[in-house]
Design an enzyme around this catalytic site. Structure first.
Site, PDB file in Angstrom:
ATOM      1  N   ILE A 173       0.758  -1.135   0.060  1.00 30.58           N
ATOM      2  CA  ILE A 173      -0.173   0.164  -0.109  1.00 30.58           C
ATOM      3  C   ILE A 173       0.869   1.200   0.108  1.00 30.58           C
ATOM      4  O   ILE A 173       1.691   1.700   0.934  1.00 30.58           O
ATOM      5  CB  ILE A 173      -1.001  -0.140   1.165  1.00 30.58           C
ATOM      6  CG1 ILE A 173      -1.893  -1.559   1.439  1.00 30.58           C
ATOM      7  CG2 ILE A 173      -1.937   1.303   1.132  1.00 30.58           C
ATOM      8  CD1 ILE A 173      -2.302  -1.374   2.822  1.00 30.58           C
ATOM      9  N   GLU A 174       0.980   1.867  -1.400  1.00 26.50           N
ATOM     10  CA  GLU A 174       1.889   3.128  -1.389  1.00 26.50           C
ATOM     11  C   GLU A 174       1.154   4.432  -0.610  1.00 26.50           C
ATOM     12  O   GLU A 174       0.032   4.383  -0.409  1.00 26.50           O
ATOM     13  CB  GLU A 174       2.386   3.016  -2.639  1.00 26.50           C
ATOM     14  CG  GLU A 174       3.168   1.776  -3.164  1.00 26.50           C
ATOM     15  CD  GLU A 174       3.754   2.119  -4.512  1.00 26.50           C
ATOM     16  OE1 GLU A 174       3.505   2.831  -5.160  1.00 26.50           O
ATOM     17  OE2 GLU A 174       4.687   0.855  -4.705  1.00 26.50           O
ATOM     18  N   GLU A 195       4.106  -7.999   2.701  1.00 28.05           N
ATOM     19  CA  GLU A 195       4.438  -8.911   3.916  1.00 28.05           C
ATOM     20  C   GLU A 195       4.056  -8.429   5.092  1.00 28.05           C
ATOM     21  O   GLU A 195       3.444  -9.119   6.073  1.00 28.05           O
ATOM     22  CB  GLU A 195       5.944  -9.193   3.971  1.00 28.05           C
ATOM     23  CG  GLU A 195       6.461  -9.955   2.521  1.00 28.05           C
ATOM     24  CD  GLU A 195       6.921  -8.854   1.554  1.00 28.05           C
ATOM     25  OE1 GLU A 195       6.366  -7.750   1.392  1.00 28.05           O
ATOM     26  OE2 GLU A 195       7.841  -8.925   0.949  1.00 28.05           O
ATOM     27  N   CYS A 221      12.083  -7.118   1.670  1.00 28.52           N
ATOM     28  CA  CYS A 221      12.927  -5.938   1.844  1.00 28.52           C
ATOM     29  C   CYS A 221      13.434  -6.271   3.606  1.00 28.52           C
ATOM     30  O   CYS A 221      12.874  -6.999   4.109  1.00 28.52           O
ATOM     31  CB  CYS A 221      12.459  -4.789   1.677  1.00 28.52           C
ATOM     32  SG  CYS A 221      11.212  -4.304   3.393  1.00 28.52           S
ATOM     33  N   CYS A 260      10.908  -5.759   6.201  1.00 30.96           N
ATOM     34  CA  CYS A 260      10.061  -6.765   6.426  1.00 30.96           C
ATOM     35  C   CYS A 260      10.756  -8.146   7.118  1.00 30.96           C
ATOM     36  O   CYS A 260      10.116  -8.715   7.924  1.00 30.96           O
ATOM     37  CB  CYS A 260       9.305  -7.382   5.216  1.00 30.96           C
ATOM     38  SG  CYS A 260       8.134  -6.097   4.399  1.00 30.96           S
TER      39      CYS A 260
HETATM   40  N1  THU Z   1       7.270  -3.844  -1.398  1.00 31.56           N
HETATM   41  C1  THU Z   1       6.909  -5.001  -1.042  1.00 31.56           C
HETATM   42  O1  THU Z   1       5.536  -5.093  -0.765  1.00 31.56           O
HETATM   43  N2  THU Z   1       7.473  -5.985  -0.153  1.00 31.56           N
HETATM   44  C2  THU Z   1       8.742  -5.863  -0.258  1.00 31.56           C
HETATM   45  O2  THU Z   1       9.204  -6.569   0.621  1.00 31.56           O
HETATM   46  C3  THU Z   1       9.690  -5.154  -1.230  1.00 31.56           C
HETATM   47  C4  THU Z   1       9.006  -3.896  -1.357  1.00 31.56           C
HETATM   48  C5  THU Z   1       6.823  -3.089  -2.161  1.00 31.56           C
HETATM   49  C6  THU Z   1       6.817  -1.456  -1.470  1.00 31.56           C
HETATM   50  C7  THU Z   1       6.726  -0.585  -2.636  1.00 31.56           C
HETATM   51  O3  THU Z   1       5.319  -0.353  -2.656  1.00 31.56           O
HETATM   52  C8  THU Z   1       6.920  -1.464  -3.941  1.00 31.56           C
HETATM   53  O4  THU Z   1       7.393  -2.620  -3.452  1.00 31.56           O
HETATM   54  C9  THU Z   1       8.594  -0.939  -4.544  1.00 31.56           C
HETATM   55  O5  THU Z   1       9.555  -0.651  -3.737  1.00 31.56           O
END
Ligand code: THU
Length: 135
Positions: free
Chosen positions: A45-46, A57, A91, A94
């Site tokens: 969710i940005e 995650e 990432c 997470c």
């Molecule tokens: N993103 C994730 O949802 N999970 C991760 O572990 C890596 C990054 C999302 C965050 C952002 O919305 C997009 O990927 C680009 O970074």
């Protein structure tokens, strides 16, 4: 385990469809298998203020934790750009959240194009900072 894997992949893909990612267009879905068999899902969710973005995650984990779950068996992640995406590793933030609740042998499944890569948490975060470091 194959039935469970198929189910986790289906749920992660369903969640990925709900991804709100107008800035990166990188859509991620996650499904979290709890020890009691229940499954929680999450999508990324940005936010226009980028740092307010939350990863798929963590959404899945926080949903589970806030529902009283504490024991987890596996996390499945699907994601990437475009319709099909690619393998989408968790990432660092997470991984830190996962390590708060899961042991080093916790299973993390990355799925793309019908292929599955299976890892442990320790594969990604071998020397995790944990509660024992601050006690
Ligand atoms: N993103 C994730 O949802 N999970 C991760 O572990 C890596 C990054 C999302 C965050 C952002 O919305 C997009 O990927 C680009 O970074």
């Amino acid at each position: 385990m194959n039935t469970t894997l198929d189910f986790l992949v289906e749920k992660a893909n369903e969640a990925r469809n709900f991804s709100y990612s107008p800035y990166s267009e990188y859509k991620v879905g996650a499904s979290l298998l709890c020890s009691d068999g229940t499954v929680y899902t999450g999508c990324n969710i940005e936010n226009a203020s980028y740092s307010a973005t939350v990863c798929a995650e963590r959404v899945a984990i926080f949903k589970a934790i806030s529902d009283g779950k504490r024991d987890f068996k596996a996390l499945c992640v699907v994601g990437g750009k475009g319709e099909k995406g690619d393998f989408a590793p968790p990432c660092g933030v997470c991984l830190q959240v996962i390590s708060e609740f899961c042991s080093p042998d916790f299973t993390i499944l990355l799925v793309s194009g019908g292929k599955t890569k299976s890892y442990t948490l320790a594969n990604f975060l071998p020397n995790a900072f944990s509660a024992s470091d601050i006690k």
